[in-house]
Design an enzyme around this catalytic site. Sequence first.
Site, mmCIF file in Angstrom:
data_model
loop_
_atom_site.group_PDB
_atom_site.id
_atom_site.type_symbol
_atom_site.label_atom_id
_atom_site.label_comp_id
_atom_site.label_asym_id
_atom_site.label_seq_id
_atom_site.Cartn_x
_atom_site.Cartn_y
_atom_site.Cartn_z
ATOM 1 N N ILE A 117 0.657 -1.194 0.061
ATOM 2 C CA ILE A 117 0.063 -0.032 0.008
ATOM 3 C C ILE A 117 0.580 1.366 0.197
ATOM 4 O O ILE A 117 1.770 1.243 0.706
ATOM 5 C CB ILE A 117 -1.101 -0.096 1.200
ATOM 6 C CG1 ILE A 117 -1.706 -1.278 1.314
ATOM 7 C CG2 ILE A 117 -1.863 1.171 1.255
ATOM 8 C CD1 ILE A 117 -2.509 -1.510 0.206
ATOM 9 N N CYS A 118 0.524 2.207 -1.019
ATOM 10 C CA CYS A 118 1.023 3.561 -0.882
ATOM 11 C C CYS A 118 0.494 4.437 -0.033
ATOM 12 O O CYS A 118 -0.500 4.923 -0.193
ATOM 13 C CB CYS A 118 1.444 3.995 -2.373
ATOM 14 S SG CYS A 118 2.019 5.756 -2.525
ATOM 15 N N LEU A 119 1.447 4.998 1.131
ATOM 16 C CA LEU A 119 0.950 5.709 2.029
ATOM 17 C C LEU A 119 2.077 6.784 2.420
ATOM 18 O O LEU A 119 3.122 6.090 2.224
ATOM 19 C CB LEU A 119 0.223 5.219 3.290
ATOM 20 C CG LEU A 119 -0.998 4.395 3.107
ATOM 21 C CD1 LEU A 119 -1.573 3.787 4.456
ATOM 22 C CD2 LEU A 119 -2.451 5.066 2.576
ATOM 23 N N HIS A 136 7.195 6.088 0.683
ATOM 24 C CA HIS A 136 7.659 7.569 0.775
ATOM 25 C C HIS A 136 8.698 7.657 1.886
ATOM 26 O O HIS A 136 8.251 8.233 2.880
ATOM 27 C CB HIS A 136 6.176 8.657 1.069
ATOM 28 C CG HIS A 136 5.467 8.576 -0.129
ATOM 29 N ND1 HIS A 136 5.566 9.374 -1.285
ATOM 30 C CD2 HIS A 136 4.391 7.944 -0.423
ATOM 31 C CE1 HIS A 136 4.704 9.115 -2.058
ATOM 32 N NE2 HIS A 136 4.040 8.310 -1.742
ATOM 33 N N VAL A 162 -0.828 3.641 -5.443
ATOM 34 C CA VAL A 162 -0.510 2.137 -5.567
ATOM 35 C C VAL A 162 -1.387 1.560 -4.318
ATOM 36 O O VAL A 162 -1.287 1.661 -3.373
ATOM 37 C CB VAL A 162 0.892 1.843 -5.313
ATOM 38 C CG1 VAL A 162 1.115 0.328 -5.651
ATOM 39 C CG2 VAL A 162 1.633 2.436 -6.539
#
Length: 343
Positions: free
Chosen positions: A89-91, A97, A126
């Site tokens: 998971i993109c966070l 990041h 994503v």
Amino acid sequence: MQKTNNLGSIKRLQREYAAFLKSPPPDMTIYLIESSVYECHFSFKGPSETDFAEGIYHGKFIFPYDYPKNPPEVYFFTPNGRFAINTKICLSITSFHPETWTPVWSISSMLEAIRAFMLTPAAGAVGGLESHSDVKKEFAKKSQYYTCPVCGANHQELKKIFLLENDKKNLTENIEHQLKINTSSTEVTSKLSNYDKTEYKLENVEKDHKIIIEKENNNNQQQDIIKEENDIITQNEINNECKEELLTKIENDEINKETKEKEEEINQEDDVLTILKKRQEAEKEKIKHFLENKEEIKEETERNEKYTVINETINIIFYLSIFLIILMVLNLLKIKIIMYFLN
């Protein structure tokens, strides 16, 4: 790229696990994985008064070997309509990041942030999804029956625990509220005149009686809840002791593994040195043998040269003899021919 375990990151994770299990945030829990200290499963209840309110969502953290210098990876296992399952998971707090990551984040604060991110739009990130409200509600209901095959998280049991904790919280708030009401009533009564006090008390006898009955009922309920809570706390203490033993075992296993690897490396180095030493000794033996046999080889070479000269001389004499014999035979033939013509 192969990475090695970092004792600093292991100790940081162990402290965070212990702090979380000692005082877990509301409607959240974690599950430790025996095979690796760098993997941790989690379950949390969806944000209240939203499409996710009835759901209990399960996923995992994969921490890097240099944690907390770098952020973890986050995965979800229960469909929810906001995040894809079995996908990184993109966070802003995940490995996508690292520039926004700070080591002050903890497991509990990351879970609070993930739960808050469920209410934000995916915006093409994503692992992000955009789903209709009905889909999210349907996934929320189904998530209550999930059981993790890896950590054993059972959402049916977890739902009961979360309800029990919320009932305890509500009961505590009700008792505090009743105490405040009683305190206010006492203050008002003290300011009234004797006549007003009597009238006020008569008017509120029934109310006070009802409050007493409610308190007794609440106390009975509280005792039942406390009893259940004590059972849960006892079980949690047993689980915590098991988890502490597990953490200690994991740490010892990691240290033993490193020690074993170092010993194997040292043994491999010793084997290489032994092989080189044997090769050097063999070369020395060859040189020694060569020096000892050098004179014999020289004599044998001279002897072979003499034999060669003798053989060549014998061959020359042999061929000359044959040549002379042939000449003699030719001369005899020549003489016979001449004699024949003369006669």
